[in-house]
Design a protein around this motif. Structure first.
Motif, PDB file in Angstrom:
ATOM      1  N   GLY A  79       0.812  -1.211   0.000  1.00 17.04           N
ATOM      2  CA  GLY A  79       0.000   0.000   0.000  1.00 17.04           C
ATOM      3  C   GLY A  79       0.843   1.257   0.000  1.00 17.04           C
ATOM      4  O   GLY A  79       2.003   1.256   0.382  1.00 17.04           O
ATOM      5  N   GLY A  80       0.255   2.316  -0.454  1.00 17.05           N
ATOM      6  CA  GLY A  80       0.879   3.630  -0.552  1.00 17.05           C
ATOM      7  C   GLY A  80      -0.199   4.560  -1.028  1.00 17.05           C
ATOM      8  O   GLY A  80      -1.298   4.585  -0.479  1.00 17.05           O
ATOM      9  N   LEU A  81       0.052   5.288  -2.114  1.00 17.45           N
ATOM     10  CA  LEU A  81      -0.985   6.104  -2.737  1.00 17.45           C
ATOM     11  C   LEU A  81      -2.151   5.201  -3.149  1.00 17.45           C
ATOM     12  O   LEU A  81      -3.306   5.521  -2.958  1.00 17.45           O
ATOM     13  N   GLY A  82      -1.822   4.033  -3.680  1.00 23.34           N
ATOM     14  CA  GLY A  82      -2.829   3.037  -4.051  1.00 23.34           C
ATOM     15  C   GLY A  82      -2.968   2.006  -2.949  1.00 23.34           C
ATOM     16  O   GLY A  82      -2.119   1.894  -2.066  1.00 23.34           O
ATOM     17  N   PRO A  83      -4.030   1.196  -2.998  1.00 21.23           N
ATOM     18  CA  PRO A  83      -4.250   0.195  -1.955  1.00 21.23           C
ATOM     19  C   PRO A  83      -3.222  -0.935  -1.992  1.00 21.23           C
ATOM     20  O   PRO A  83      -2.520  -1.128  -2.983  1.00 21.23           O
ATOM     21  N   ALA A  84      -3.157  -1.680  -0.909  1.00 23.28           N
ATOM     22  CA  ALA A  84      -2.280  -2.848  -0.826  1.00 23.28           C
ATOM     23  C   ALA A  84      -2.695  -3.889  -1.868  1.00 23.28           C
ATOM     24  O   ALA A  84      -3.879  -4.060  -2.148  1.00 23.28           O
ATOM     25  N   LEU A  85      -1.688  -4.554  -2.433  1.00 21.77           N
ATOM     26  CA  LEU A  85      -1.924  -5.630  -3.400  1.00 21.77           C
ATOM     27  C   LEU A  85      -1.474  -6.964  -2.807  1.00 21.77           C
ATOM     28  O   LEU A  85      -0.916  -7.810  -3.497  1.00 21.77           O
ATOM     29  N   THR A  86      -1.740  -7.144  -1.524  1.00 17.60           N
ATOM     30  CA  THR A  86      -1.330  -8.365  -0.845  1.00 17.60           C
ATOM     31  C   THR A  86      -2.197  -9.545  -1.267  1.00 17.60           C
ATOM     32  O   THR A  86      -3.330  -9.380  -1.731  1.00 17.60           O
ATOM     33  N   ARG A  87      -1.661 -10.731  -1.084  1.00 16.25           N
ATOM     34  CA  ARG A  87      -2.376 -11.962  -1.436  1.00 16.25           C
ATOM     35  C   ARG A  87      -3.731 -12.008  -0.748  1.00 16.25           C
ATOM     36  O   ARG A  87      -4.743 -12.327  -1.378  1.00 16.25           O
ATOM     37  N   GLU A  88      -3.779 -11.660   0.524  1.00 15.57           N
ATOM     38  CA  GLU A  88      -5.030 -11.713   1.276  1.00 15.57           C
ATOM     39  C   GLU A  88      -6.076 -10.771   0.675  1.00 15.57           C
ATOM     40  O   GLU A  88      -7.239 -11.139   0.524  1.00 15.57           O
TER      41      GLU A  88
END
Length: 96
Positions: free
Chosen positions: A35-44
């Motif tokens: 995450g940062g400016l955009g949302p997290a791209l985590t597996r969960e």
């Protein structure tokens, strides 16, 4: 589009896509995709989103947001491969 198996992408292209996601997507979503400016791209988080939706966002972007479509740089098969990898837990950069 096949949604139950990742698109067949050769190893060299996979390495290119991994670098692209880590560098280009990571500039907004964080280098570790947490995450940062955009949302997290985590597996969960990605596992909760239907694959076809992920492919569409990667390929076409999200109008009215900073999320660009990548269709000028990648194929739809590339977008599908990336979406599968995000749902599985995105691989580390393969540079040696």
């Amino acid at each position: 589009m096949e949604s139950d198996a990742p698109a067949s992408i050769d190893g060299a292209r996979q390495a290119q896509l991994i670098r692209m996601v880590r560098q280009d997507c990571g500039s907004c979503h964080g280098i570790q995709l947490t995450g940062g400016l955009g949302p997290a791209l985590t597996r969960e988080r990605m596992a909760e989103i239907p694959l076809d939706n992920l492919v569409a966002v990667i390929y076409q972007g999200r109008p009215g947001t900073p999320m660009p479509g990548w269709k000028t740089m990648i194929s739809e098969a590339d977008a599908e491969w990336i979406a599968h990898q995000l749902q599985a837990g995105f691989p580390l950069d393969t540079r040696h």
